[in-house]
Design an enzyme around this catalytic site. Structure first.
Site, short mmCIF file in Angstrom:
data_model
loop_
_atom_site.label_atom_id
_atom_site.label_comp_id
_atom_site.label_asym_id
_atom_site.label_seq_id
_atom_site.Cartn_x
_atom_site.Cartn_y
_atom_site.Cartn_z
N ASN A 9 -1.03 -4.37 5.13
CA ASN A 9 -2.10 -5.31 5.43
C ASN A 9 -1.45 -6.67 5.69
OD1 ASN A 9 -4.28 -7.02 5.52
ND2 ASN A 9 -4.89 -6.73 3.37
N LYS A 11 -2.84 -9.35 6.65
CA LYS A 11 -3.73 -10.48 6.36
C LYS A 11 -3.63 -11.48 7.53
CE LYS A 11 -3.19 -9.38 1.52
NZ LYS A 11 -3.16 -9.82 0.14
N HIS A 91 -11.94 -5.86 1.20
CA HIS A 91 -10.78 -6.41 0.51
C HIS A 91 -11.26 -7.51 -0.45
CE1 HIS A 91 -7.00 -8.40 -0.30
NE2 HIS A 91 -6.40 -7.31 0.11
N GLU A 93 -10.14 -10.32 -1.05
CA GLU A 93 -10.14 -11.66 -0.46
C GLU A 93 -11.42 -11.91 0.32
OE1 GLU A 93 -6.28 -11.28 1.38
OE2 GLU A 93 -5.38 -11.36 -0.62
N GLU A 161 -7.07 -1.92 -5.74
CA GLU A 161 -6.24 -3.12 -5.76
C GLU A 161 -6.74 -4.06 -6.87
OE1 GLU A 161 -4.31 -3.75 -1.62
OE2 GLU A 161 -6.24 -4.75 -1.60
N GLY A 167 -0.49 -10.31 -4.66
CA GLY A 167 0.30 -11.50 -4.34
C GLY A 167 0.87 -12.23 -5.54
N SER A 207 1.15 -6.11 -5.16
CA SER A 207 2.58 -6.35 -5.47
C SER A 207 3.42 -5.07 -5.39
CB SER A 207 2.74 -7.04 -6.83
OG SER A 207 2.10 -8.30 -6.81
P1 13P Z 1 0.43 -7.86 -2.00
O1 13P Z 1 1.19 -6.58 -1.70
O2 13P Z 1 0.98 -9.04 -1.26
O3 13P Z 1 0.26 -8.07 -3.45
O4 13P Z 1 -1.05 -7.66 -1.38
C1 13P Z 1 -1.74 -6.50 -1.65
C2 13P Z 1 -2.95 -6.49 -0.80
O5 13P Z 1 -3.83 -7.30 -0.94
C3 13P Z 1 -3.02 -5.45 0.24
O6 13P Z 1 -4.30 -5.35 0.78
#
Ligand code: 13P
Length: 247
Positions: A9, A11, A91, A93, A161, A167, A207
């Site tokens: 992803n 983003k 997601h 976010e 997740e 992150g 992560s």
């Molecule tokens: P990270 O791997 O950067 O922690 O992000 C995970 C994520 O949100 C994938 O959709």
């Protein structure tokens, strides 16, 4: 038999100058024993789908309508038209930053399915929810309220997740991941029948990196990963693909 998935992803990252990473990831995905999906910004989907051979192209969000007066939005139909086969919905976010609730996410997932896209539906608890002991309640509600009425392993992927692992460099313990993935599998089987519940891929995200990918993906009900930061560069994503390829 579920086939492992290494999903990236990107983003809001990725310009055309980063295209070489996509080509390197594509080259490394030939003959691997897992599906590789890259969910890039919409601006890169067309070129990616045209210039790659071994990876699936995905979007990161879609509107519930096919077209209309929704400035700045993109529909599942448009993502499909650009060459994508997958789209992420729900997601964290988007849940947090755009107040997307389970109901909306369910509609988005349904729209994606109607367009022939495979929906990657994300669920996960916050740290506060984990600390207060309600992780499984939250997961159950998000799962059952975000999933369309009719699903199959061919149309839906679940990504667990934990919000606090995204992150941050923090990951749950193997026991914690096992507990949630087993729980999601049981809920899928109870609510959609054993056969369908068994066929849906459940990815872990948060992560994930080259160091932990193998151990995490070796867990029975972990069928791959949804990777953020470490998917942006070929040099960090290819080792994860290789780790998933082993399981
Ligand atoms: P990270 O791997 O950067 O922690 O992000 C995970 C994520 O949100 C994938 O959709």
């Amino acid at each position: 038999m579920r086939r492992s998935i290494a999903a990236g992803n990107w983003k809001m990252n990725g310009l055309r100058e980063n295209f070489n990473d996509i080509l390197l990831i594509d080259a490394a995905s030939e003959n691997v024993n897992c599906d590789v999906i890259l969910c890039v910004p919409d601006t890169l989907i067309r070129e990616m789908s045209e210039k790659t051979k071994n990876i699936f192209s995905g979007g990161q969000n879609c509107h519930i309508e096919a077209s209309g007066a929704f400035t700045g939005d993109i529909s599942a139909e448009m993502i499909k038209d650009a060459g994508a086969s997958h789209v992420i919905v729900g997601h964290s976010e988007r849940r947090v930053n755009y107040n997307e609730n389970n109901n909306l996410i369910k509609s988005k997932a349904q729209t994606a399915l109607n367009e022939g896209l495979k929906a990657i539906i994300c669920i996960g608890e916050t740290l506060k929810e984990r600390d207060t002991g309600i992780t499984l309640d939250i997961i159950k509600k998000q799962l059952l309220d975000s999933l369309p009425q009719e699903i199959t392993g061919e149309t839906i992927i679940i990504a667990y997740e934990p919000v606090w692992a995204i992150g941050t460099g923090l990951t749950p313990t193997i026991e914690q991941i096992t507990e949630v993935h087993d729980f999601i599998r049981a809920e899928l089987e109870n609510n959609y029948g054993k056969k369908i519940g068994h066929s849906v891929n459940i990815l872990y995200g948060g992560s994930m990196n080259a160091k932990n990918a193998h151990e995490i993906s070796a867990i029975e009900n972990v069928d791959g990963g949804l990777v953020g930061g470490a998917s942006l560069k070929a040099e960090s994503f290819i080792p994860i693909i290789n780790a998933l390829n082993l399981n």
